[in-house]
Design a protein around this motif. Structure first.
Motif, mmCIF file in Angstrom:
data_model
loop_
_atom_site.group_PDB
_atom_site.id
_atom_site.type_symbol
_atom_site.label_atom_id
_atom_site.label_comp_id
_atom_site.label_asym_id
_atom_site.label_seq_id
_atom_site.Cartn_x
_atom_site.Cartn_y
_atom_site.Cartn_z
ATOM 1 N N TRP A 266 0.842 -1.224 0.000
ATOM 2 C CA TRP A 266 0.000 0.000 0.000
ATOM 3 C C TRP A 266 0.867 1.261 0.000
ATOM 4 C CZ3 TRP A 266 -5.135 1.143 -0.649
ATOM 5 C CH2 TRP A 266 -5.537 2.438 -0.294
ATOM 6 N N MET B 247 -12.874 2.657 -13.203
ATOM 7 C CA MET B 247 -14.050 2.070 -12.544
ATOM 8 C C MET B 247 -15.126 3.123 -12.293
ATOM 9 S SD MET B 247 -14.116 -0.179 -9.100
ATOM 10 C CE MET B 247 -15.638 -0.530 -8.250
ATOM 11 N N ARG C 29 -11.758 7.373 4.083
ATOM 12 C CA ARG C 29 -11.212 6.510 5.127
ATOM 13 C C ARG C 29 -10.011 7.248 5.707
ATOM 14 N NH1 ARG C 29 -8.142 2.986 4.049
ATOM 15 N NH2 ARG C 29 -8.022 3.294 1.803
ATOM 16 N N GLY D 94 -6.044 5.587 -6.342
ATOM 17 C CA GLY D 94 -6.214 4.800 -7.561
ATOM 18 C C GLY D 94 -7.282 5.400 -8.461
HETATM 19 C C1 GDG Z 1 -9.899 1.700 -3.238
HETATM 20 C C2 GDG Z 1 -8.882 2.665 -3.868
HETATM 21 C C3 GDG Z 1 -10.534 3.163 -5.667
HETATM 22 C C4 GDG Z 1 -16.914 6.428 2.848
HETATM 23 N N1 GDG Z 1 -17.415 6.922 3.978
HETATM 24 C C5 GDG Z 1 -18.627 6.361 4.153
HETATM 25 C C6 GDG Z 1 -18.870 5.503 3.075
HETATM 26 N N2 GDG Z 1 -17.792 5.576 2.288
HETATM 27 C C7 GDG Z 1 -17.643 4.854 1.001
HETATM 28 C C8 GDG Z 1 -17.729 5.847 -0.134
HETATM 29 C C9 GDG Z 1 -16.992 5.111 -1.247
HETATM 30 C C10 GDG Z 1 -15.980 4.247 -0.475
HETATM 31 O O1 GDG Z 1 -16.372 4.260 0.894
HETATM 32 C C11 GDG Z 1 -14.563 4.806 -0.580
HETATM 33 O O2 GDG Z 1 -14.113 4.559 -1.879
HETATM 34 P P1 GDG Z 1 -12.816 5.274 -2.504
HETATM 35 O O3 GDG Z 1 -12.748 4.948 -3.941
HETATM 36 O O4 GDG Z 1 -12.914 6.745 -2.268
HETATM 37 O O5 GDG Z 1 -11.555 4.767 -1.659
HETATM 38 P P2 GDG Z 1 -10.900 3.348 -1.121
HETATM 39 O O6 GDG Z 1 -11.720 2.760 -0.043
HETATM 40 O O7 GDG Z 1 -9.522 3.716 -0.715
HETATM 41 O O8 GDG Z 1 -10.877 2.313 -2.366
HETATM 42 C C12 GDG Z 1 -9.615 3.773 -4.609
HETATM 43 C C13 GDG Z 1 -11.411 2.073 -5.078
HETATM 44 O O9 GDG Z 1 -10.638 1.108 -4.361
HETATM 45 C C14 GDG Z 1 -12.199 1.344 -6.170
HETATM 46 O O10 GDG Z 1 -11.371 0.780 -7.141
HETATM 47 O O11 GDG Z 1 -11.352 4.197 -6.174
HETATM 48 O O12 GDG Z 1 -8.681 4.624 -5.238
HETATM 49 O O13 GDG Z 1 -8.028 3.218 -2.852
HETATM 50 O O14 GDG Z 1 -17.849 4.282 -1.964
HETATM 51 O O15 GDG Z 1 -19.066 6.121 -0.401
HETATM 52 N N3 GDG Z 1 -20.017 4.800 2.936
HETATM 53 C C15 GDG Z 1 -20.970 4.957 3.906
HETATM 54 N N4 GDG Z 1 -20.770 5.760 4.991
HETATM 55 C C16 GDG Z 1 -19.638 6.473 5.158
HETATM 56 O O16 GDG Z 1 -19.479 7.190 6.147
HETATM 57 N N5 GDG Z 1 -22.135 4.295 3.792
#
Ligand code: GDG
Length: 472
Positions: free
Chosen positions: A95, A234, A272, A372
């Protein structure tokens, strides 16, 4: 009939132990939704860890049967495996390295050995289910060695691999003691997908420098087979966000929040807890806005949601302390009796409340130093069916390659971010509507279902191409 097997570290259902016994909680995540139509169809299956330690064979049997009914097959990991393979090598070495934080990376031989052994464990689980001609789609950085391990045992299988995080420059990858082994592991696939063209280019360059394999037009020629390399940005389940944003329950949440926040303008951030997300940089930029443009004091608040994550790891604990300290200092310095500059939540919100926040925010401030893709940026856009709001987006998030109608910023340039905030707060409604309209059309068209289809079609094509190559 051949089947499709999805493999990822975590299953799309989380199993938890409660006082009433085992609870099975389906994930609302984008990947689970996007792949739902695949793994639930026909005789297909999703292989992964259910998120719980289960040693007792009869309990393992119970979990297996329950998950099987929903097209899933669990891989049971031990506490040691989670410690060394997941927290150790995956989150402590890969990571940080893949996000350009090499100075945080651990180089522990025991972690590496656990990573190899656990990838083998996943391989055995896949082999139990996979026939010689099946299609296997492996996901993400925890399973980089798996495509090659499966290939050795199932030479004719169709294997795809998708990386959800950035693939960094060759200069970063070469620092990793096990870099070449990881590249060979990925090259067991027929098709390797990344979020962006830059990650694809970095991968091809690393393979060329470290393994010496030639490439042309998105194809790497390994000694045994050609492997296709491509970009698949994505998407999200656009319809789900757009519909929820217009629902009655969300309207009620918005009303309640509006009442509490009164007339104030809202800047929203959601991530996160992670050093890649640029959270401290964002707070400094908000401070710079209040310093440069004192007229915004009392008028605008930052609503910052930080979802707890990896809190056993020292760097994450330090980051949490840094954020707590910054928020405390800024609020102490600028608050008035009637205005709080930063509303800070260290927890996650239920889905409808999250959507209400997207809908309420005048600005979404997305400032990762590396990411990403970043789905939060796309979710904000999908919720703005009212064509209002401004997205400020880091140019170092994969999403910036597509979302060019956002205000793109360099997250380390505090003044640049502060200026973008001021510009967004002053942006006329017509310009907001025009930018949001373009962004929304894009997020709607390239949703997670289009992403899945594009990848699967290209994977099928990779096999046809290999056939032509072999008979040439
Ligand atoms: C990895 C890669 C890539 C967040 N807070 C709450 C909540 N969330 C949900 C969001 C979103 C998800 O979590 C976070 O997605 P990200 O894409 O921003 O980030 P990573 O978790 O780091 O994901 C990233 C992804 O994989 C997909 O390929 O985009 O770059 O690091 O969906 O909505 N959901 C709820 N409550 C919250 O407080 N329900």
């Amino acid at each position: 009939m051949s089947r499709t097997i999805i493999v990822s570290n975590r299953l799309p259902t989380k199993v938890q132990r409660t006082t009433e016994g085992l609870a099975f909680q389906p994930s609302e995540g984008g990947l689970a939704t996007g792949l739902g139509s695949i793994y639930r169809a026909d005789d297909n299956v999703w292989v992964g860890w259910p998120g719980l330690f289960v040693d007792d064979p009869s309990e393992q049997q119970q979990v297996t049967e329950r998950l099987q009914a929903d097209s899933m097959a669990p891989v049971f990991l031990t506490e040691n495996e989670i410690h060394d393979y997941y927290e150790g090598f995956s989150n402590g070495t890969l990571w940080p390295t893949f996000h350009y934080f090499s100075e945080y990376a651990l180089y522990e031989q025991t972690h590496w050995e656990a990573y190899v052994a656990t990838n083998k464990k996943f391989c055995r689980a896949v082999l139990e289910l996979a026939g010689p001609d099946d299609t296997i789609w492996v996901h993400d950085y925890q399973l980089l060695l798996l495509p090659e391990m499966i290939r050795r045992e199932r030479p004719k299988a169709t294997i795809g691999f998708f990386l959800h995080i950035p693939f960094p420059s060759y200069e970063i990858i070469r620092v990793l003691p096990w870099g070449a082994r990881l590249l060979e592991g990925m090259l067991g696939a027929d098709l390797i997908g990344f979020h962006t063209f830059s990650y694809q280019r970095h991968f091809i360059s690393a393979v060329s420098h470290m393994l010496g394999y030639p490439n042309q037009s998105g194809q790497i020629d390994t000694p045994n087979r050609p492997v296709l390399i491509d970009a698949f940005p994505m998407g999200i389940d656009y319809q789900h966000y757009a519909e929820t944003a217009q629902s009655e329950i969300v309207a009620q949440h918005i009303l309640a929040y509006r009442e509490a926040l009164r007339e104030g303008r809202i800047i929203l951030s959601i991530d996160r807890l992670d050093y890649t997300k640029g959270i401290a940089q964002r707070l400094r930029a908000f401070e710079a806005l209040l310093e440069r443009y004192p007229a915004w004091r009392g008028q605008v608040s930052l609503l910052m949601v930080v979802v707890p994550s990896r809190d056993q790891v020292a760097q994450y604990q330090h980051l949490k302390e840094e954020i707590d300290e910054l928020v405390g200092r800024l609020n102490a310095q600028y608050s008035t009796i009637t205005w709080t500059p930063i509303h800070y939540f260290y927890r996650s919100f239920p889905f409808e409340e999250l959507v209400a926040l997207y809908r309420l925010a005048d600005i979404a401030l997305v400032t990762p130093v590396r990411d990403g893709m970043n789905l939060v940026a796309k979710e904000y856009v999908a919720c703005r069916t009212d064509e209002r709001g401004v997205l400020i987006l880091s140019e170092r998030a994969g999403a910036a390659q597509e979302l060019s109608d956002a205000l793109l910023i360099n997250p380390t340039d505090t003044n640049h971010v502060a200026e973008a905030l001021n510009e967004a707060l002053l942006m006329p409604e017509e310009e907001q509507a025009s930018r949001m309209g373009h962004l929304r059309a894009l997020v709607q068209q390239y949703d997670v279902f289009a992403w899945t289809k594009l990848f699967m079609d290209r994977l099928a094509y990779s096999k046809i191409k290999q056939h032509i190559y072999a008979t040439d």
